[in-house]
Each structure stands twice: as C-alpha cells, then as structure tokens.
Scaffold this active site. Structure first.
Site, PDB file in Angstrom:
ATOM      1  N   GLU A 430      10.052  -1.006  -0.930  1.00 29.39           N
ATOM      2  CA  GLU A 430      10.413  -0.560  -2.282  1.00 29.39           C
ATOM      3  C   GLU A 430      11.903  -0.241  -2.406  1.00 29.39           C
ATOM      4  OE1 GLU A 430       8.641  -0.657  -4.875  1.00 29.39           O
ATOM      5  OE2 GLU A 430       6.530  -0.339  -4.405  1.00 29.39           O
ATOM      6  N   GLU A 500       0.000  -3.613   1.196  1.00 36.60           N
ATOM      7  CA  GLU A 500      -0.697  -2.374   0.847  1.00 36.60           C
ATOM      8  C   GLU A 500      -1.822  -2.741  -0.095  1.00 36.60           C
ATOM      9  OE1 GLU A 500       1.923   0.751  -0.672  1.00 36.60           O
ATOM     10  OE2 GLU A 500       3.473   0.177   0.765  1.00 36.60           O
TER      11      GLU A 500
HETATM   12  C1  IPT Z   1       3.559   2.204  -2.794  1.00 33.90           C
HETATM   13  C2  IPT Z   1       4.510   2.623  -1.718  1.00 33.90           C
HETATM   14  O1  IPT Z   1       5.003   1.533  -1.023  1.00 33.90           O
HETATM   15  C3  IPT Z   1       3.900   3.568  -0.740  1.00 33.90           C
HETATM   16  O2  IPT Z   1       4.936   4.166   0.013  1.00 33.90           O
HETATM   17  C4  IPT Z   1       3.074   4.590  -1.430  1.00 33.90           C
HETATM   18  O3  IPT Z   1       3.884   5.325  -2.287  1.00 33.90           O
HETATM   19  C5  IPT Z   1       2.022   3.924  -2.208  1.00 33.90           C
HETATM   20  O4  IPT Z   1       2.574   3.075  -3.153  1.00 33.90           O
HETATM   21  C6  IPT Z   1       1.158   4.879  -2.976  1.00 33.90           C
HETATM   22  O5  IPT Z   1       0.616   5.878  -2.218  1.00 33.90           O
HETATM   23  S1  IPT Z   1       4.524   1.972  -4.217  1.00 33.90           S
HETATM   24  C7  IPT Z   1       3.461   2.007  -5.602  1.00 33.90           C
HETATM   25  C8  IPT Z   1       4.142   2.672  -6.746  1.00 33.90           C
HETATM   26  C9  IPT Z   1       3.051   0.646  -5.991  1.00 33.90           C
END
Ligand code: IPT
Length: 970
Positions: A430, A500
């Site tokens: 990010e 993720e």
């Molecule tokens: C995504 C991030 O990469 C991760 O660090 C964490 O924040 C996760 O989301 C949520 O828990 S970013 C998200 C805004 C798509």
C-alpha cells in the site's frame, strides 16, 4: 519579565532562534542514515565470537527529540537514577508512554519529512565487558536487528552514526573502539522520524529497540558477505551450487560429497527443497578467518507459461499474512513464539507466509527453511496514509526518497538472500505507485534474478512478475481465473494471487471454501494469503485484550487491529479451524457409487506416503466400526476411487462414513496420528421424528398444561417443561453484529449490520394476538415487528404433546416489504443458570455459520456452556453449532425438525452486542439458548466482500419444529 516578543519588535537573531529541527536534522533527513556498514547476509552463528547485548538496559524517556544533550553517551555518565527496560522491547509496553493504533492514517500531520515536536525519545544505556577470551585480532561489528523508528548510536563516547528502517538490520564497525574493560553503549531512539512516513503499516506504533543487539567478532580473513546460489533442474534431478563470497574460501557439503572453491559451480544429484519436503543440506563455508554454517535448499523458482513454478511444478499458495505479534511484548518476539507460529501454521495445513509488511526477525526465516513454508518476504515500506490526500507527496514518487527506498530493498535482500524458503520478494504494501518502486525493483532484479517480484499496489504490474490483488470478490477472482479480466498486455500473461483475502476480523472469515474452489478450478489462480495470522491485542487487566482507543489515542482505528486467525494469546479461532479444512492437502470425497471413496492428492510436491488413512462408520453420530483404509501412493494431482468395507448393518439410524488422513509417523511439526484431512458422507438418512400429538391442553388457575409443560394462560408462554423452568421463549431474529456484519466504511455493497440496526431488528416488539387452547394444540398467535416500520413477522407457535414429549412448531410469515436478510431466525429462551453440560448430535466440535462450516463434522459432541462461547476480542455473535439433530442442556433434550443451529451462553445477545471487550461480559443467572432455523452468512466485509447471496437468510414463509423431552440430567 516576559519572554514574549511583539510582532513590531522582532527578536534579535541568536542561536536560540535557529530552526529547532536543525538540532536533530538526522531525524527528519529523508536519507537512510549515516555510518552503517553495507548490508550483508544474516546467519545464526559461525565460529566467530559473539556477545548478546539483550537484557536490562538503563532507560530515560524525553518528550522531544532535542530535550537533552548527548552527555549520557560519555563513559562515566551516572545513570543511577534512570529506569530499567528490557531490550529487546518497546518502551510503550513497559510503562513509559502508550501505544497508538492507526490503520492507514498517520498519527501526526502529513508534512513530509517533518515530524512533530512532541517526539518521544528514549535514551538507552548498556555497560558491558568483553567476555574472557574475546579475541584481540580482527574487528567487530555491532548489529541492531530492529529499532523503531530512528536511532543514533555511540560506543564509548564516540558517535557511530544514525539509522532508520525499523525492521531492518543495521551494523557498525566498532573493533577499534572496544575496550577490554568496561564498554558503554548508548542509543537514542526517536519514535518519529522521516522514516515513519515509510512505515505506515496497519499496526500499533511501537517505538524501541525491539530486536536483538549483538556484538560480533569479525576475525581477520572472515567472510563479509556470501550468497548461496542453489538451483534445481527438475529434468535432470541435479542441483547446482555456487557460493559467492567476498573472501576466497572453500565450500563443503558432506552429504553431497561437495568440496569446491567459492565462486565455483558444481552440479550433483540432489533432493530438492520445497515447503512440503524441506530438504536442507548442511554445509560449511570456510575462509581463513571463519567457518560459516550453510543450510542449503536446492530449488528453482520461475514463471513458466504464465504459472509460478517451483522445481518445474506449479504451486498453490495456502497462505497467511503474518505480522509479528506477542500480546505482552508487541513485535519483540522470543524464539519460542516464532517457533509456535510455524508449528501452528504447519499443523493447520498452511504452506505459505507473506511477511506483512516488513521482513520478520531473521530467525523466523530459518524456521521457514527448516519446517517448510513458502515465503513472500516483504520490504519495510508502506505509505498508505497518503491516500488521505490522493497520494499527493507520496515518497515513493519523489526522487529525494529513492536512496532510502533502495537502502530498504538492499537491507532486506542482502539479509535474507540465503533462505530457500523465500521465493518472492515484495517491494512493500500500500504505497501507491511511483518511480521509487521501479528503482527498487530494478535494483532487486539486478542483485537476485532467482526470485519473483511482488507488489500489489500497481495494477499495471510494470515492476512485478505476478498479478496480485487484495480482497477481490469471488466473481472477480473467477473472471481473472478465466483470463477475462482484461488488463494490459503484460498483466494478462501473469499468474494471479490474492496477497490478502478472507479478512479474519472477529467471527469469520466466511467464504473461504468458495475461494478455494476457484483456486482449484483455474490454474492461473495460485492461491492466496488470509488476512491475517494473529490479533494484535495487548494484554491488559481492564480489557482482557486492549485494542485501538484503549490508550486514549486521539486518532485510532479501534479493533481493526484484531483481525487474525489466532487470538492474541495464540489460541486458534474458529477461522483457523475452517481454513485448515478448506486447504487440506488431500481431498476426500464420498458418495461414490459402489461403496467407494475418492481420494485426491492435492499436494504440489509430495505423494501420500507420509499419511495413513482410516475409515469409520457412525450410526446417529456414534462410531460403531473403524479400520485402516489402504490407499495407493498417489502422485500430486492424482486421484483414486478406493473401496470401502461393507457397511455394518445398522437399522433405523442415520449413518455416515468418515475417512481421515493422519500422519503415519512423527514429523518435526506434529506427532504421528495428527489429522491432516478428512471427509464425511451420509449413507442412510435420518429417520423422521415420529410424533403424534394427541394430548388436549387443560386450562385452570391461570395456567395451561399440556403434557409435561405448563404455560401462562394469558400470554401462552411456556413456564416449565417437567421440572425445568423456562423464561421468555419467543421468536428471535437479532444477533450481536459481527465485525463482518458491520462492514468497513470503504466497502461497496450493503452493510447488513448497519441496516439491521437501522430497521430496528434489535428492538423487535411482540404483539400477542391470540392464545387458543383447543383440540390437540395450544396455539399462540403473534406479530413481531420493530417500532416505526411496516414490516413484521406473523409468528404462530403451535404446541402439541404426546404425553411424554412436547412439540413446538413455529410458523413465520413475513409481512410488508423485507429488503434486508434477517440476522437469524429461531426461538430463544432462558434456562436456570445451573445448566452447564451440553451434549449434542450434529455439527461440531466448533462454531459454524452458513459460509464457515466446512470444518463442522457430524458427530456426538460435549461441552460446557462456557466452552461453547468463542471469546472474540470484541464480543460479537459467536458459538453456533450447525446441523444439530438434537441437543441436551439443563435437563432437556431438544430435537429439531429440520436440523437447527444451537447456541447457548450466559448472557443475552443484547448484552453481547453492548460489550466492547471480553471483560464486559459477566454471566447472569440464566443460560440463554437460541435454536435457530436459519443464520445469515458471515462473509468478509470488515475488509472485503460480504457473504455470497446463497448464504443470505431471506425473510420468507418458514416453518420449523422442536421436540422437547425431559432427561432429568443437568
Ligand atoms: C489492507 C492492508 O494491506 C493491510 O495492512 C490491512 O490494513 C488490511 O487491509 C485490513 O486489515 S488495505 C485495505 C484498506 C484494502
């Protein structure tokens, strides 16, 4: 006397009016620091002497970066009145200041590279003697494995330099400064620095020296750095080894008969390294001054024909995102905790880790090499807070920051380059897009062409070898799998992974099995990494586990920091049990004609020789026969239909086959008998509940009696069944919204938790329309609806009895226009608090909801009421058991027609809903039981898609029934 100066009389120029920041210029300098040695590989121990400097250090906290001079670094300084602190550690977790949790927002004004004047600064002091026999020759380096966020270092009064890059190693040459007698190591650590702009990961801000500090002897003729190149040719079965080193030496690998010079390649037949079979060869790199241990794994990573292949085979990542976390010590992890993470991953069928979002403690990667996990090693880089201003001023697109970015890339790659487990480098997380990222990618490719490059933030994939996304929904993932997602020419050729997905916040994530089906169906989809491994809750008496806001932070993101598959104390949450089942490396599918079971080897590399298979046969959930099941040694990807024995003759019962794959012998990560995979399939269906309700309700003295039950004649509410008192039995549609029900503000799609509350489903009123005691039934007619709304549920309770047993048939007819699904649909009632033991026949042993029930196995289970509860860090709906045929609790046996969801707890859903922390829940004098005909799906909307429509609980005409019998037992 006033110190004020009026605008009309400017203060005369003086030293005091020079910009403050000039005094601590290094803190806000965009560069990586000064005085450090070039980065190099990390290894556990060679034969060179070393001195661990972890332990109790003297500590003093100042409110600003320039509050004190640096006289504390001088030998002879008296720190007698300072506090003590544990190193490694974070001072905010040791009674000095407090942690702050923000997701992407910077907890300070965004004005790079400037940081606030209020900049907590910790001075650390450590006196040490060189141990007896510390060699006099050669040099020495002082190594910091991790300091957040900026440090300035002195040894014996001489300044060594300063550095940033919190989760990266920094070394200084100190040989000439060491004294045989006492040495004084002084470290000044600033919480905020220019580096903080590059470290905006979603986690607690935790300043301190949080990883090891070590003094290493560097003998004359020692290796400065070495690079093990160990590839594998799957066609020839040969491994090629070449060890590059800045100092000439010899490389020996006894098990392979290798004895070569550094820089010289050799090819020999080897067993390759993989996450499934992590074959490591011990070797030694010997130079004139040092013998460095090598742990060599031969493997080749490549993208071939659009697929990620290791050793010539495509791999499917069954991964997790792992932040380093311990509820007491934060990101300061002891070796046992690291090992526990690896063991828990292996035991739950996880084969890959993304080190979100920074390189982990280096010893963690040794464990990944040894136990076998594919690793995406991610650089310590995130500038997420710049989204708040449309990425204006993003450091990754500003050349002034590029040296710092390159420094970070180099520190990661140089440190971790000798780990076979690391198959992918990730530029960071990010951070938007920009030239700095391209510069990092180019540098990495130039230094190490043997691994793939990952970065999620750039959809064009200009710098990467993989197309990676986070939280894409099932439909989009399927489109990508079918190669119908468009994208530029380059991206279309790339393999895909979800870096993720499955946001494991609170109850959930739902929908994992549906993702896995896609990963299995489309070769381009090479798996994913669940977000995330562990809840970052902080142990605290008042809250149980604290989360954002519990330390009085002015900006925070609440319990978004608790979104892991493990609770903060590493107790697996139901999400991990579900994930283990969904990603099992053997699929066992039943229902085959002719009494067979289909076994599919879903490993990438291994055959089935490590596993033993067992069958068992259940009648009404009780195992009546079992035995070993011989299964052929299937190669990865192969399937076979295996004959089951003749089923035992059982009459009048529901029957199931269960087939399990367990470890055939002990492994480094689990004992023989550990269950790896299972499958279950029905044989004979459950017979219908025979019930002839022929008793006539009798009315008198304000009561209605029917069979074993007594009712309030005015309200028609049951008061008792036999000796068991009942309270408040009625229709229930409310559940304490889960984090996934509530959803995240940036999520598209309806956020059901909010809609439910807006509609008033948490304050349904029950209007009594009729109590009719006639014929062979007591019928109670009601309408259940929230104030101010037109919608309602016409609900009829029909009670019948055959004398012994009592049957409740509930008919629900929605009225008005229902535009939202229901949270749950069933009845709830209170039992006396003495109810404690629970037995049931149905899904278990753990919690399950419509889209989280892969791991729910039909059987006979037992629990206490307390143990049914899943202790989410922020309390929310939990604890349902799926597909329950019957349950016994508090002296009653309850059979369902059809099967139902069973939940019991010592507080109401309303109390659960009101609680913010574990410690807010206190048992009342009742056990509240929910018998649900339906539950709404869970989904992953706390940071991803909601439940798939097929898991919606729609309001529609419904009928369901329960039969109550008094068991006498408590
Ligand atoms: C995504 C991030 O990469 C991760 O660090 C964490 O924040 C996760 O989301 C949520 O828990 S970013 C998200 C805004 C798509």
């Amino acid at each position: 006397m006033s110190h004020h100066t009026s605008p009309s009389s400017p203060a005369p120029p003086s030293a005091a009016s020079a910009p403050r920041w000039a005094v601590v210029g290094y803190v806000e300098d965009v560069g990586p620091g000064r005085g450090c040695l070039p980065p190099r590989t990390w290894y556990a121990a060679s034969d060179a002497a070393s001195l661990c400097l972890n332990g109790r250090w003297r500590f003093r906290l100042s409110p600003t970066a320039d509050a004190r001079d640096d006289s504390f670094a001088e030998p002879g300084y008296d720190a007698g009145d300072w506090d003590e602190i544990a190193v490694p550690g974070h001072w905010v977790l040791q009674g000095h200041g407090a942690p702050i949790y923000t997701n992407q927002r910077y907890p300070f004004p965004v004005d790079p590279p400037r940081v606030p004047t209020e900049n907590p600064t910790g001075d650390h002091l450590r006196l040490f003697d060189l141990p007896q026999g510390w060699p006099r020759d050669g040099g020495a380096v002082l190594c910091f494995d991790g300091v957040e966020s900026c440090a300035r270092v002195w040894l014996n009064g001489t300044e060594l330099g300063d550095f940033k890059g919190s989760r990266l190693p920094h070394e200084f040459a100190v040989g000439q400064l060491l004294r045989p007698g006492g040495n004084v190591l002084a470290v000044r650590v600033h919480q905020w620095s220019a580096g903080s702009y590059l470290e905006d990961q979603d986690q607690w801000w935790l300043p301190g020296i949080f990883r090891d500090v070590t003094l290493l002897h560097r003998p004359a003729g020692a290796v400065r750095d070495h690079f093990v190149h160990a590839s594998y040719d799957h066609r020839s079965g040969e491994g090629t080894l070449r060890v590059d080193s800045d100092v000439d030496g010899r490389v020996t690998v006894p098990a392979l008969g290798i004895d070569i010079a550094t820089g010289e390649p050799v090819s020999v037949p080897v067993e390759p390294w993989s996450a499934e079979i992590p074959r490591l060869y011990d070797g030694v790199l010997a130079t004139e001054g040092e013998r460095v241990p090598l742990r060599i794994g031969f493997r080749t990573v490549a993208v071939t024909d659009g697929l990620i292949e290791v050793n010539g085979r495509p791999v499917l990542f069954k991964g997790v995102n792992r932040h380093e976390w311990h509820p007491g010590t934060g990101r300061a992890l002891d070796p046992e905790t690291m090992r526990e993470d690896v063991l828990l991953m292996k035991r739950h069928n996880i084969n890959a880790v993304r080190t979100s979002h920074y390189p982990p403690h280096p010893a963690f990667l040794d464990l990944c090499d040894a136990y076998g996990l594919w690793v995406i090693d991610e650089c310590d880089l995130e500038t997420h807070g710049f989204t708040e201003q449309s990425w204006r001023g993003n450091p990754v697109d500003d050349d002034r920051w590029t040296p710092a970015l390159l420094d970070r890339a180099a520190r990661m790659v140089e440190r971790d380059k000798n780990h076979p487990s690391v198959v992918v480098w990730s530029l960071g997380n990010e951070a938007g897009t920009g030239r700095g990222l391209t510069a990092m990618a180019e540098w990495i490719r130039g230094r190490d062409g043997s691994r793939l490059l990952h970065y999620e933030g750039d959809r064009s994939c200009r710098d990467t070898d993989l197309y990676s996304r986070m939280y894409a929904d099932h439909e989009e993932v399927e489109r990508i799998g079918r190669r119908l997602d468009g994208g530029g020419h380059k991206r279309r050729e790339l393999p895909f992974l979800l870096c993720e997905y499955g946001h494991a916040m609170g109850n959930g994530p739902g929908g994992l099995a549906d993702y896995q089906r896609l990963f299995t169906a489309y070769e381009r989809l090479q798996g994913g990494f669940v977000w995330e491994w562990i809840d970052h809750g902080i142990t605290d008496d008042r809250h149980g586990f604290a989360y954002g806001g519990d330390f009085g932070e002015e900006l925070h993101d609440g319990n978004f920091v608790c979104d892991g598959l493990l609770f903060p104390d590493r107790e697996p949450s139901p999400g991990l049990i579900e994930y283990k089942k969904v990603i099992e490396p053997v699929r066992i599918e039943g229902g085959g004609r002719g009494g067979t079971v289909r076994i599919h080897n879903a490993h990438d590399v291994a055959d089935l020789s490590a596993l033993a298979f067992e069958w068992s046969f259940q009648a009404d959930g009780a195992t009546v026969a079992r035995g070993a099941l011989p299964v052929p040694q299937l190669a990865p990807g192969e399937s076979a239909d295996v004959k089951l024995p003749e089923p035992p003759g059982v009459q009048g019962a529901e029957t199931h086959w269960t087939v399990r794959a367990v470890l055939a012998s002990d492994t480094p990560w689990a004992r023989r008998g550990h269950e790896v995979a299972w499958g279950q399939f029905p044989v004979a269906q459950r017979p219908r509940l025979g019930f002839a309700g022929d008793r006539v309700p009798r009315v008198g003295h304000g009561r209605i009696t029917l069979g074993p039950a007594s009712f309030d004649a005015r309200t028609g509410e049951p008061r008792s069944i036999g000796p068991v008192d009942l309270t408040g039995l009625r229709l229930d549609v409310w559940r304490a919204p889960t984090d996934n029900d509530e959803g995240a503000s940036w999520q598209g799609g309806p956020r059901h938790g909010l809609l439910w509350r807006a509609l008033g489903l948490h304050r349904m009123r029950h209007r009594l329309d009729a109590v009719e005691a006639g014929g062979d039934a007591l019928t109670v007619r009601t309408r259940v609806a929230p104030a101010a709304r037109e919608v309602g549920l016409a609900t009829v309770y029909r009670w019948t009895s055959d004398g012994e047993r009592l049957k409740l048939t509930v008919t629900v007819t929605p009225e008005g226009e229902w535009t939202v699904p229901l949270p749950r649909l069933g009845v709830r009632f209170g039992l006396p608090g003495s109810a404690d033991r629970v037995r049931w026949y149905g899904g278990g042993p753990g919690e399950a909801y419509p889209d989280t029930k892969s791991a729910s196995r039909i059987g006979r289970w037992e629990s206490t009421v307390d143990a049914l509860h899943t202790p989410y860090v922020r309390p929310q709906e939990n604890g349902a058991r799926a597909d329950v045929r019957w349950a016994e609790i508090g002296g009653l046996r309850i059979e369902g027609e059809p099967e139902f969801w069973f939940t019991a707890r010592r507080w109401t859903s309303e109390e659960l809903d009101a609680a913010d922390h574990r410690t807010d829940l206190t048992p009342g004098d009742r056990v509240w039981v929910n018998l649900d005909h339906g539950q709404h799906g869970i989904g992953s909307q706390s940071c991803g898609p909601g439940p798939l429509p097929r898991y919606f609980l729609r309001a529609e005409p419904t009928e369901f029934a329960f039969v109550f019998t008094v068991t006498g037992a408590r």
